[in-house]
Design a protein around this motif. Structure first.
Motif, PDB file in Angstrom:
ATOM      1  N   GLY A  39       1.082   8.902  -1.531  1.00  0.00           N
ATOM      2  CA  GLY A  39       1.725   8.083  -0.512  1.00  0.00           C
ATOM      3  C   GLY A  39       2.080   8.861   0.743  1.00  0.00           C
ATOM      4  O   GLY A  39       2.226  10.084   0.719  1.00  0.00           O
ATOM      5  N   LEU A  40       2.209   8.129   1.843  1.00  0.00           N
ATOM      6  CA  LEU A  40       2.567   8.718   3.139  1.00  0.00           C
ATOM      7  C   LEU A  40       3.527   7.784   3.860  1.00  0.00           C
ATOM      8  O   LEU A  40       3.419   6.549   3.752  1.00  0.00           O
ATOM      9  N   GLY A  41       4.435   8.371   4.608  1.00  0.00           N
ATOM     10  CA  GLY A  41       5.386   7.570   5.366  1.00  0.00           C
ATOM     11  C   GLY A  41       6.481   6.995   4.498  1.00  0.00           C
ATOM     12  O   GLY A  41       6.490   7.154   3.275  1.00  0.00           O
ATOM     13  N   ASP A  42       7.409   6.318   5.146  1.00  0.00           N
ATOM     14  CA  ASP A  42       8.532   5.740   4.400  1.00  0.00           C
ATOM     15  C   ASP A  42       8.400   4.232   4.205  1.00  0.00           C
ATOM     16  O   ASP A  42       9.332   3.569   3.752  1.00  0.00           O
ATOM     17  N   GLN A  43       7.221   3.684   4.563  1.00  0.00           N
ATOM     18  CA  GLN A  43       6.959   2.271   4.311  1.00  0.00           C
ATOM     19  C   GLN A  43       5.458   2.038   4.261  1.00  0.00           C
ATOM     20  O   GLN A  43       4.663   2.875   4.695  1.00  0.00           O
ATOM     21  N   VAL A  44       5.074   0.885   3.708  1.00  0.00           N
ATOM     22  CA  VAL A  44       3.652   0.558   3.582  1.00  0.00           C
ATOM     23  C   VAL A  44       3.016   0.370   4.953  1.00  0.00           C
ATOM     24  O   VAL A  44       1.950   0.925   5.252  1.00  0.00           O
ATOM     25  N   ASP A  45       3.665  -0.425   5.807  1.00  0.00           N
ATOM     26  CA  ASP A  45       3.141  -0.632   7.163  1.00  0.00           C
ATOM     27  C   ASP A  45       3.378   0.623   7.981  1.00  0.00           C
ATOM     28  O   ASP A  45       4.524   1.045   8.184  1.00  0.00           O
ATOM     29  N   LYS A  46       2.295   1.225   8.448  1.00  0.00           N
ATOM     30  CA  LYS A  46       2.437   2.459   9.228  1.00  0.00           C
ATOM     31  C   LYS A  46       1.433   2.484  10.358  1.00  0.00           C
ATOM     32  O   LYS A  46       0.378   1.831  10.310  1.00  0.00           O
ATOM     33  N   ASN A  47       1.727   3.250  11.365  1.00  0.00           N
ATOM     34  CA  ASN A  47       0.848   3.395  12.519  1.00  0.00           C
ATOM     35  C   ASN A  47      -0.097   4.565  12.269  1.00  0.00           C
ATOM     36  O   ASN A  47       0.280   5.725  12.421  1.00  0.00           O
ATOM     37  N   TRP A  48      -1.333   4.256  11.878  1.00  0.00           N
ATOM     38  CA  TRP A  48      -2.308   5.301  11.572  1.00  0.00           C
ATOM     39  C   TRP A  48      -2.782   6.033  12.823  1.00  0.00           C
ATOM     40  O   TRP A  48      -3.504   7.035  12.715  1.00  0.00           O
ATOM     41  N   ASN A  49      -2.360   5.574  13.987  1.00  0.00           N
ATOM     42  CA  ASN A  49      -2.806   6.182  15.237  1.00  0.00           C
ATOM     43  C   ASN A  49      -1.753   7.108  15.838  1.00  0.00           C
ATOM     44  O   ASN A  49      -1.982   7.706  16.892  1.00  0.00           O
ATOM     45  N   GLY A  50      -0.620   7.229  15.163  1.00  0.00           N
ATOM     46  CA  GLY A  50       0.449   8.089  15.650  1.00  0.00           C
ATOM     47  C   GLY A  50       0.833   9.130  14.624  1.00  0.00           C
ATOM     48  O   GLY A  50       0.015   9.560  13.804  1.00  0.00           O
ATOM     49  N   SER A  51       2.093   9.547  14.646  1.00  0.00           N
ATOM     50  CA  SER A  51       2.592  10.540  13.698  1.00  0.00           C
ATOM     51  C   SER A  51       2.926   9.858  12.375  1.00  0.00           C
ATOM     52  O   SER A  51       3.691   8.882  12.352  1.00  0.00           O
ATOM     53  N   ILE A  52       2.336  10.355  11.290  1.00  0.00           N
ATOM     54  CA  ILE A  52       2.531   9.750   9.966  1.00  0.00           C
ATOM     55  C   ILE A  52       3.360  10.700   9.108  1.00  0.00           C
ATOM     56  O   ILE A  52       2.890  11.747   8.675  1.00  0.00           O
ATOM     57  N   LYS A  53       4.585  10.328   8.867  1.00  0.00           N
ATOM     58  CA  LYS A  53       5.477  11.138   8.048  1.00  0.00           C
ATOM     59  C   LYS A  53       6.587  10.247   7.497  1.00  0.00           C
ATOM     60  O   LYS A  53       6.827   9.168   8.046  1.00  0.00           O
ATOM     61  N   PRO A  54       7.214  10.656   6.415  1.00  0.00           N
ATOM     62  CA  PRO A  54       7.061  11.923   5.685  1.00  0.00           C
ATOM     63  C   PRO A  54       5.768  11.986   4.880  1.00  0.00           C
ATOM     64  O   PRO A  54       5.153  10.969   4.587  1.00  0.00           O
ATOM     65  N   GLY A  55       5.391  13.226   4.553  1.00  0.00           N
ATOM     66  CA  GLY A  55       4.187  13.486   3.784  1.00  0.00           C
ATOM     67  C   GLY A  55       4.256  14.871   3.183  1.00  0.00           C
ATOM     68  O   GLY A  55       5.358  15.363   2.864  1.00  0.00           O
TER      69      GLY A  55
END
Length: 505
Positions: free
Chosen positions: A133-149
């Protein structure tokens, strides 16, 4: 007198600095090679005769080959969760096989395997598959900064793909960002419904260079001629090509070693082989005679050889601990028509065991497990000690004198002596999570009664479920064919009590 005082103080400071540097250099580097869906019988050193794995066989000859080494589960995400946290996967909800857009499931405020090394002064990196998993939610912006990871749970550097190669998004992430992002072609991902206008395997099977074989969901967005699980639009320049995956990861791992060989480092190399879709580099295609699955194993073996060569070229092999294991057992047809069954040619990935990936039977979790440390470990050792990947955290924490809070890594035990080959016993028992729960103690295996299906007909693997308790004596019945629970009620009660106690921790 003042001059002498300053001279002595300066000399003492220099000596302390030198001692600290030398101490750092004396620490072994650690390379964890964690592979995907490799079976107990897939390597020459574990008895395979139809496929040649010279580099991995050489690794086993240089150290210890464990015959009773285990993952905690028979699928990837829960095994990786245990490896990272030191906890059995049933202790946290949401540790099943994750979709590609899942949020991070590794706690950021607790001890993790990479954090053990980081606290001990190591440089840490993860390269390859992630699937935690990545980020703190399912909906995430794959074109920006993706965290936590990975960086938030103990790694200094990461170069990964988010989940598995058969799931979108099929992109590389370096640290917090997807490589090749174009603001004019934004990446959007969904596991709920089709998005965008990319062709799917279901609608356009004529575009597939690898056909689907099962109803596993591999008929969604097509990337590189292969249908994936999930839908993705955009990111044309960001999508990777399957044939280049391993070569890219290997190059990144080699570069990390070359850049950090003068200081202690912990490198997690998460190989994709032999997980589906099996699409090895062209130089390996057709070389095994066992279909693309066999070719992928040849590619894996070659990659391990390149990593070892890099360690030797930089004169750090002797003081590097290499750990090689798999996240779960094998599966042949896992959703793509790649010749894994038609070209099996007598090869037996399962070894002497029943089950496989997804199964509570032994082939689901008993996997290749090799450890080398030429400076310390006796070459050519075979160990029957009961060991598990969940114990790496506690064992290395003890070795490196790293402390962590009570209540963290509660299932990880210190079995450093077993890992070094000086103890042939290992764990007193092990709990395994593969649909239903099981307990392995000495040579007995207890499988808790379960209402689940007895067989996964899609992949043709017996799951180990039954509506009655099961007990097997693995000394005489490695294939778990003869349930002796009704003849050994006392042993069943003993192992059942162990499981009940663990479930109430």
């Amino acid at each position: 007198m003042k001059f002498l005082k300053h001279f002595v103080l300066g000399l003492w400071t220099i000596m302390n600095s030198l001692t600290a540097v030398m101490g750092q250099q004396d620490k072994p580097n650690v390379v964890l090679i964690y592979v995907d869906d490799l079976g107990y019988g897939d390597l020459g050193c574990y008895g395979a005769e139809k496929i040649k794995t010279p580099h991995l066989d050489a690794l086993a000859s240089d150290g210890i080959r464990f015959t009773n080494g285990h993952a905690t589960a028979a699928t990837c995400t829960p095994s990786r969760y245990s490896l990272m946290t030191g906890n059995y996967p049933f202790r946290q909800s949401g540790t099943g096989i994750l979709p590609g857009d899942a949020k991070l499931i590794i706690p950021q405020d607790k001890i993790t395997l990479p954090r053990v090394f980081k606290q001990a002064g190591y440089q840490t990196a993860v390269i390859g598959k992630w699937h935690l998993g990545l980020g703190d939610q399912v909906d995430k912006n794959w074109n920006g900064s993706i965290k936590p990871g990975p960086l938030e749970v103990g790694y200094d550097y990461s170069f990964i793909f988010p989940a598995t190669a058969d799931r979108v998004p099929t992109v590389f992430l370096e640290n917090h960002h997807v490589l090749g992002v174009d603001k004019n072609d934004p990446i959007v991902v969904s596991y709920l419904q089709k998005i965008g206008h990319e062709p799917t395997g279901k609608e356009h099977p004529e575009l597939l260079k690898m056909k689907n074989s099962l109803n596993h969901g591999h008929d969604h967005t097509i990337v590189n001629g292969i249908g994936r699980i999930g839908w993705m639009s955009g990111g044309k320049e960001a999508k990777w090509v399957d044939e280049e995956l391993t070569l890219t990861f290997a190059d990144k791992a080699i570069r990390f070693i070359q850049d950090h060989y003068q200081q202690p480092f912990f490198l997690t190399y998460n190989a994709t082989e032999p997980h589906v879709p099996r699409m090895p580099a062209t130089i390996f295609k057709g070389k095994s005679g066992l279909g693309y699955r066999g070719d992928a194993i040849l590619q894996l073996d070659y990659t391990v050889g390149q990593l070892v060569k890099t360690l030797k070229d930089n004169q750090i092999y002797e003081n590097t601990i290499i750990i090689f294991s798999s996240d779960n057992g094998p599966v042949l047809d896992d959703g793509y028509d790649d010749g894994a069954i038609a070209q099996l040619n007598g090869h037996n990935p399962f070894g002497p065991f029943s089950g496989g990936k997804y199964s509570a039977f032994e082939a689901g979790t008993r996997v290749p497990f090799i450890i080398t440390w030429p400076k310390i470990i006796k070459k050519g050792t075979t160990s029957d000690a009961l060991i598990c990947q969940v114990d790496l955290l506690s064992s290395f924490a003890s070795f490196l004198n790293v402390k962590y809070a009570r209540g963290e890594a509660i299932d990880s035990e210190n079995h450093w002596k077993s890992f070094m080959g000086t103890d042939q016993v290992g764990r007193s028992y092990l709990i395994k999570s593969s649909g239903t729960l099981s307990v392995l103690k000495d040579h007995y295996k207890y499988i808790k009664a379960s209402k689940g299906a007895k067989k996964n007909n899609l992949v043709n693997i017996e799951l180990g479920n039954d509506d009655v308790d099961q007990l097997y004596d693995l000394n005489v019945d490695k294939g778990e064919r003869i349930n002796i629970a009704d003849r050994h009620a006392q042993k069943v009660a003993e192992l059942k009590k162990i499981l009940d106690q663990e479930l109430t921790k």
